[in-house]
Design a protein around this motif. Structure first.
Motif, mmCIF file in Angstrom:
data_model
loop_
_atom_site.group_PDB
_atom_site.id
_atom_site.type_symbol
_atom_site.label_atom_id
_atom_site.label_comp_id
_atom_site.label_asym_id
_atom_site.label_seq_id
_atom_site.Cartn_x
_atom_site.Cartn_y
_atom_site.Cartn_z
ATOM 1 N N LYS A 167 0.826 -1.215 0.000
ATOM 2 C CA LYS A 167 0.000 0.000 0.000
ATOM 3 C C LYS A 167 0.856 1.258 0.000
ATOM 4 C CE LYS A 167 -4.405 -1.306 2.008
ATOM 5 N NZ LYS A 167 -5.153 -1.388 3.258
ATOM 6 N N GLY A 168 0.552 2.150 -0.921
ATOM 7 C CA GLY A 168 1.228 3.437 -0.934
ATOM 8 C C GLY A 168 2.709 3.377 -1.228
ATOM 9 N N LEU A 169 3.150 2.311 -1.842
ATOM 10 C CA LEU A 169 4.587 2.196 -2.119
ATOM 11 C C LEU A 169 5.049 3.300 -3.062
ATOM 12 C CD1 LEU A 169 7.123 0.466 -1.658
ATOM 13 C CD2 LEU A 169 6.529 -0.812 -3.699
ATOM 14 N N ALA A 170 4.173 3.704 -3.972
ATOM 15 C CA ALA A 170 4.562 4.737 -4.938
ATOM 16 C C ALA A 170 4.913 6.037 -4.243
ATOM 17 C CB ALA A 170 3.436 4.949 -5.937
ATOM 18 N N GLY A 171 4.234 6.319 -3.128
ATOM 19 C CA GLY A 171 4.543 7.528 -2.399
ATOM 20 C C GLY A 171 5.836 7.407 -1.605
ATOM 21 N N ARG A 172 6.055 6.213 -1.067
ATOM 22 C CA ARG A 172 7.211 6.028 -0.207
ATOM 23 C C ARG A 172 8.499 5.892 -1.019
ATOM 24 N NH1 ARG A 172 6.174 1.013 3.185
ATOM 25 N NH2 ARG A 172 4.568 0.497 1.685
ATOM 26 N N ASN A 173 8.415 5.130 -2.106
ATOM 27 C CA ASN A 173 9.611 4.916 -2.917
ATOM 28 C C ASN A 173 9.192 4.719 -4.374
ATOM 29 O OD1 ASN A 173 11.954 4.060 -4.138
ATOM 30 N ND2 ASN A 173 12.651 2.927 -2.337
ATOM 31 N N PRO A 174 9.081 5.815 -5.134
ATOM 32 C CA PRO A 174 8.532 5.736 -6.493
ATOM 33 C C PRO A 174 9.310 4.788 -7.401
ATOM 34 C CG PRO A 174 8.952 8.002 -5.840
ATOM 35 C CD PRO A 174 9.483 7.156 -4.757
ATOM 36 N N LEU A 175 10.625 4.748 -7.216
ATOM 37 C CA LEU A 175 11.452 3.923 -8.090
ATOM 38 C C LEU A 175 11.140 2.440 -7.903
ATOM 39 C CD1 LEU A 175 13.370 5.071 -10.052
ATOM 40 C CD2 LEU A 175 15.260 4.540 -8.508
ATOM 41 N N LEU A 176 11.022 2.053 -6.625
ATOM 42 C CA LEU A 176 10.730 0.663 -6.301
ATOM 43 C C LEU A 176 9.351 0.280 -6.842
ATOM 44 C CD1 LEU A 176 12.621 -1.142 -4.825
ATOM 45 C CD2 LEU A 176 11.331 -0.799 -2.742
ATOM 46 N N ALA A 177 8.398 1.215 -6.691
ATOM 47 C CA ALA A 177 7.049 0.948 -7.173
ATOM 48 C C ALA A 177 7.055 0.758 -8.685
ATOM 49 C CB ALA A 177 6.124 2.094 -6.789
ATOM 50 N N LEU A 178 7.888 1.559 -9.363
ATOM 51 C CA LEU A 178 7.963 1.448 -10.817
ATOM 52 C C LEU A 178 8.513 0.077 -11.226
ATOM 53 C CD1 LEU A 178 7.378 3.249 -13.250
ATOM 54 C CD2 LEU A 178 9.804 3.803 -13.309
ATOM 55 N N CYS A 179 9.555 -0.377 -10.500
ATOM 56 C CA CYS A 179 10.117 -1.713 -10.784
ATOM 57 C C CYS A 179 9.026 -2.769 -10.625
ATOM 58 C CB CYS A 179 11.244 -2.047 -9.816
ATOM 59 S SG CYS A 179 12.704 -1.093 -10.054
ATOM 60 N N MET A 180 8.293 -2.692 -9.493
ATOM 61 C CA MET A 180 7.260 -3.689 -9.223
ATOM 62 C C MET A 180 6.196 -3.634 -10.313
ATOM 63 S SD MET A 180 6.672 -6.048 -7.108
ATOM 64 C CE MET A 180 5.561 -6.976 -6.074
ATOM 65 N N LEU A 181 5.901 -2.412 -10.787
ATOM 66 C CA LEU A 181 4.915 -2.244 -11.860
ATOM 67 C C LEU A 181 5.363 -3.013 -13.104
ATOM 68 C CD1 LEU A 181 2.436 -0.307 -12.840
ATOM 69 C CD2 LEU A 181 4.267 0.951 -13.937
ATOM 70 N N VAL A 182 6.659 -2.885 -13.439
ATOM 71 C CA VAL A 182 7.185 -3.592 -14.612
ATOM 72 C C VAL A 182 7.033 -5.100 -14.432
ATOM 73 C CG1 VAL A 182 9.293 -4.120 -15.884
ATOM 74 C CG2 VAL A 182 8.795 -1.776 -15.240
ATOM 75 N N PHE A 183 7.407 -5.598 -13.229
ATOM 76 C CA PHE A 183 7.333 -7.040 -13.017
ATOM 77 C C PHE A 183 5.892 -7.537 -13.070
ATOM 78 C CE2 PHE A 183 11.255 -6.094 -10.356
ATOM 79 C CZ PHE A 183 12.080 -6.310 -11.438
ATOM 80 N N MET A 184 4.971 -6.777 -12.470
ATOM 81 C CA MET A 184 3.574 -7.216 -12.457
ATOM 82 C C MET A 184 2.988 -7.190 -13.872
ATOM 83 S SD MET A 184 2.636 -8.236 -9.595
ATOM 84 C CE MET A 184 4.049 -8.687 -8.663
ATOM 85 N N PHE A 185 3.325 -6.156 -14.642
ATOM 86 C CA PHE A 185 2.862 -6.104 -16.034
ATOM 87 C C PHE A 185 3.402 -7.296 -16.807
ATOM 88 C CE2 PHE A 185 1.508 -1.489 -17.113
ATOM 89 C CZ PHE A 185 0.583 -1.555 -16.094
ATOM 90 N N SER A 186 4.676 -7.614 -16.548
ATOM 91 C CA SER A 186 5.301 -8.698 -17.286
ATOM 92 C C SER A 186 4.670 -10.036 -16.906
ATOM 93 C CB SER A 186 6.794 -8.708 -17.007
ATOM 94 O OG SER A 186 7.430 -9.623 -17.842
ATOM 95 N N LEU A 187 4.416 -10.234 -15.599
ATOM 96 C CA LEU A 187 3.804 -11.496 -15.172
ATOM 97 C C LEU A 187 2.402 -11.630 -15.756
ATOM 98 C CD1 LEU A 187 5.032 -11.630 -11.475
ATOM 99 C CD2 LEU A 187 5.559 -13.292 -13.231
ATOM 100 N N THR A 188 1.706 -10.496 -15.885
ATOM 101 C CA THR A 188 0.368 -10.548 -16.486
ATOM 102 C C THR A 188 0.477 -10.826 -17.987
ATOM 103 O OG1 THR A 188 -0.081 -8.702 -15.026
ATOM 104 C CG2 THR A 188 -1.857 -9.351 -16.482
ATOM 105 N N GLY A 189 1.522 -10.277 -18.603
ATOM 106 C CA GLY A 189 1.674 -10.433 -20.050
ATOM 107 C C GLY A 189 1.205 -9.220 -20.816
ATOM 108 N N ILE A 190 1.584 -8.037 -20.337
ATOM 109 C CA ILE A 190 1.180 -6.800 -21.006
ATOM 110 C C ILE A 190 2.389 -6.257 -21.758
ATOM 111 C CG2 ILE A 190 0.411 -4.417 -20.611
ATOM 112 C CD1 ILE A 190 -1.044 -5.449 -18.131
ATOM 113 N N PRO A 191 2.260 -5.892 -23.042
ATOM 114 C CA PRO A 191 3.392 -5.319 -23.741
ATOM 115 C C PRO A 191 3.731 -3.958 -23.134
ATOM 116 C CG PRO A 191 1.423 -5.231 -25.103
ATOM 117 C CD PRO A 191 1.072 -5.988 -23.862
ATOM 118 N N PRO A 192 4.949 -3.434 -23.225
ATOM 119 C CA PRO A 192 6.092 -3.978 -23.956
ATOM 120 C C PRO A 192 7.027 -4.791 -23.067
ATOM 121 C CG PRO A 192 6.580 -1.766 -23.254
ATOM 122 C CD PRO A 192 5.290 -2.165 -22.586
ATOM 123 N N THR A 193 6.517 -5.616 -22.182
ATOM 124 C CA THR A 193 7.401 -6.356 -21.285
ATOM 125 C C THR A 193 7.662 -7.760 -21.839
ATOM 126 O OG1 THR A 193 5.449 -7.018 -20.092
ATOM 127 C CG2 THR A 193 6.667 -5.151 -19.214
ATOM 128 N N GLY A 194 8.686 -8.416 -21.263
ATOM 129 C CA GLY A 194 9.077 -9.740 -21.729
ATOM 130 C C GLY A 194 7.959 -10.764 -21.617
#
Lengths: 100, 487
Positions: free
Chosen positions: B369-396
């Motif tokens: 909860k609220g990770l984007a506010g506490r540490n935006p960079l970390l939240a962005l990384c997690m966003l990439v991983f979650m998008f990738s696990l879901t299968g959303i382009p442009p991720t692996g």
């Protein structure tokens, strides 16, 4: 001379006893023993086949399986001791911390 | 007394036969050196992770540079297939070693054993990747599994680890016994243990309708499905993944599974290609079940760790689709997908380690909860991983799934692919829930976030870069997998 079928039959029977034991027993040590029984069924199979096929590979394989089974027993008993230290028994029915 | 038996005849052993096993031997030596170092120079324990990373990197390069023509009776093959899977597993070991120190600090348990057990398991995986003989397959499998049983149960102060270790151990032993009985039947039918020779013998002697062969196939499939956690042989997975130390869960959900797929592919494609009609539909059915159980049960999880465990099951189902296709294209897709999964999954677990800070109570998804506010960079990384696990382009993850679905479609499994796509959509719900919690929910009070250690930052950067790069240019990986499959 005893034919290969008897050896294979015995191995299959041992294997089935092992599977049944593994699936019905609730004690960690007994389950480990049942798994060892399954491995020994495999050994018996391999040695008998190796003899009848006149190829040494089966016997070589058996040596590896025996060695690995020994290592496995060592690790398994280590885990059993770690379990016992925490809950004073090794029954799989007491595995209740992880579920869902 | 016969002295000839006592004096070994050194001329009888041709040392050049050991050269193809050089990377494995080097890695084994490094492992033994680390044991000695940990034992005799305990003050330098801080060096262990870096030495592990260094040693494994050297082995990785050595392994990529080695290529030998396969001898007809050899037990290990130094082909592209082996190199691909070895690279994948060694890469996972490197990322794990980088993440471990941070985790060790959080749970305050600096056991040096972790690193060399990890290395021994890696040797086992390399042997599995290269194995072309029933014996080496079994030995590699056990050499991988035994250190991991110990690693799962190593952190003895926590009660749930010994339970997880016991469950993992029992299912692992049972699965190997099933696999072995299948192997012994194969040996009895064909008189050899070499995979290619077994395949030729079966084709030449018309054994295809032999019932013993079908029993062998069934037993080996069951054993392998246990190892790669395919439903209905997955019961151990969520418990073991939740109970194991988080850093090890990350490792277990990627590397042993990839090594399992390596022998899975080898066995199916070298021994049983003609029985495709038997195993293809069975695996398709199991893949659907695996994706369904993994994705649907993950919906109900409140623990992030357990959710990722179920997601690991679901991803095994996706990876299985390539094998279901039964073609070289399918195998390529599976290999690429496992490689992409390495980056996205290790990354997601890395962030879980940072969030949970070694406490069981903080493994809940609410800690996002609220990770984007506490540490935006970390939240962005997690966003990439979650998008990738879901299968959303442009991720692996998107590219990997695309190839998998395409290969299964080409093999005629239209229904299976439709279900897979629908279940992917279901998975979006629980992956994107994390994203929503990170960006749209306020934090529960002021919780300090752990400052990531340097090694952890390196691991996360590699993971993000890998996930994004393979999303933008998946052709690189896919072409490599294609080259690897060439005989």
């Amino acid at each position: 001379m005893i034919s290969l079928h008897w050896y294979m039959g015995l191995a299959a029977a041992l294997f089935c006893i092992g599977v049944c034991g593994f699936l019905t027993r609730r004690n960690f040590i007994m389950m480990l023993l049942s798994a060892e029984l399954m491995l020994n069924a495999v050994n018996l199979n391999l040695v008998a086949m190796s003899h009848y096929l006149e190829s040494l590979r089966g016997q070589a394989f058996t040596f590896f399986i025996i060695t690995v089974a020994a290592a496995e027993a060592a690790v398994g008993l280590g885990i059993a001791i770690a379990l016992y230290q925490h809950r004073r028994n090794v029954h799989t029915d007491s595995f209740t911390e992880l579920k869902g | 007394m016969n002295t000839r038996l006592l004096v070994p005849n050194s001329a009888a052993f041709d040392w050049s036969t050991a050269i193809p096993a050089m990377p494995e031997l080097v890695l084994l030596t490094i492992g033994v050196v680390l044991v000695a170092l940990d034992l005799f120079v305990p003050t330098q324990r801080r060096l262990l992770p870096w030495l592990t990373v260094l040693g494994v990197s050297v082995t990785l390069l050595l392994n990529l540079g080695m290529s030998f023509p396969l001898r007809p009776d050899s037990m290990l093959a130094n082909d592209g297939y082996a190199a691909f899977f070895s690279t994948l597993c060694l890469g996972c070991v490197i990322l794990t070693a980088l993440m471990r120190e941070m985790y060790a600090e959080q749970v305050n348990s600096h056991q040096g054993e972790f690193y060399y057990l990890l290395i021994f398991a890696a040797v086992g995986m390399m042997i599995m990747a290269a194995a072309v003989d029933l014996m080496t397959i079994y030995l590699g499998l056990e050499l991988m599994a035994l250190p991991i049983y110990v690693l799962v149960g190593m952190q003895k102060q926590e009660t749930r680890t010994s339970e997880a270790a016991a469950k993992y151990f029992l299912t692992g032993v049972f699965a190997s016994a099933l696999l072995l009985f299948g192997m012994s039947l194969l040996y009895g039918l064909t008189g050899t243990s070499n995979l290619t020779a077994i395949g030729h013998y079966i084709a030449a002697h018309g054994l295809l309708s032999n019932s013993a062969l079908l029993v062998a196939l069934a037993l080996m499939l069951a054993g392998l499905c246990f190892k790669v956690a395919v439903v209905p042989f997955h019961m151990w997975t969520p418990d073991v993944y939740e109970g194991a130390p988080t850093v090890l869960t990350a490792f277990m959900s990627v590397a042993p599974k990839a090594a399992g797929f390596a022998i899975f592919g080898r066995i199916l494609f070298s021994i049983f290609p003609e029985l495709y009609g038997n195993w293809g539909p069975v695996l398709a059915f199991l893949a659907i079940l695996t994706m369904a159980i993994g994705n649907i049960v993950a919906l109900a999880q409140t623990s992030l760790k357990r959710m990722l465990a179920y997601s690991a099951i679901a991803h095994a189902g996706y990876a299985l689709l390539g094998l279901v296709a039964g073609t070289a294209n399918g195998m390529m897709a599976t290999m690429s997908y496992l490689f992409i999964y390495l980056f996205m999954n290790m990354g997601a677990f890395g962030i879980l380690i940072l969030l949970a800070r070694g406490q069981k109570s903080r493994e809940s998804i609410d800690s996002c909860k609220g990770l984007a506010g506490r540490n935006p960079l970390l939240a962005l990384c997690m966003l990439v991983f979650m998008f990738s696990l879901t299968g959303i382009p442009p991720t692996g993850g998107f590219a990997g799934k695309f190839y998998l679905f395409q290969s299964a479609l080409a093999a005629g499994y239209t229904g299976t692919v439709i279900i897979a796509v629908l279940l992917s959509a279901v998975s979006a719900f629980f992956y994107l829930r994390i994203v929503r919690l990170m960006y749209m929910s306020p934090a529960d009070g002021e919780v300090a976030l752990a400052q990531p250690a340097t090694a952890m930052v390196v691991a996360l950067v590699i993971s993000v870069a890998g996930t994004l790069l393979l999303g933008v240019a998946p052709g690189l990986l896919f072409d490599w997998a294609g080259v690897a499959l060439q005989p």
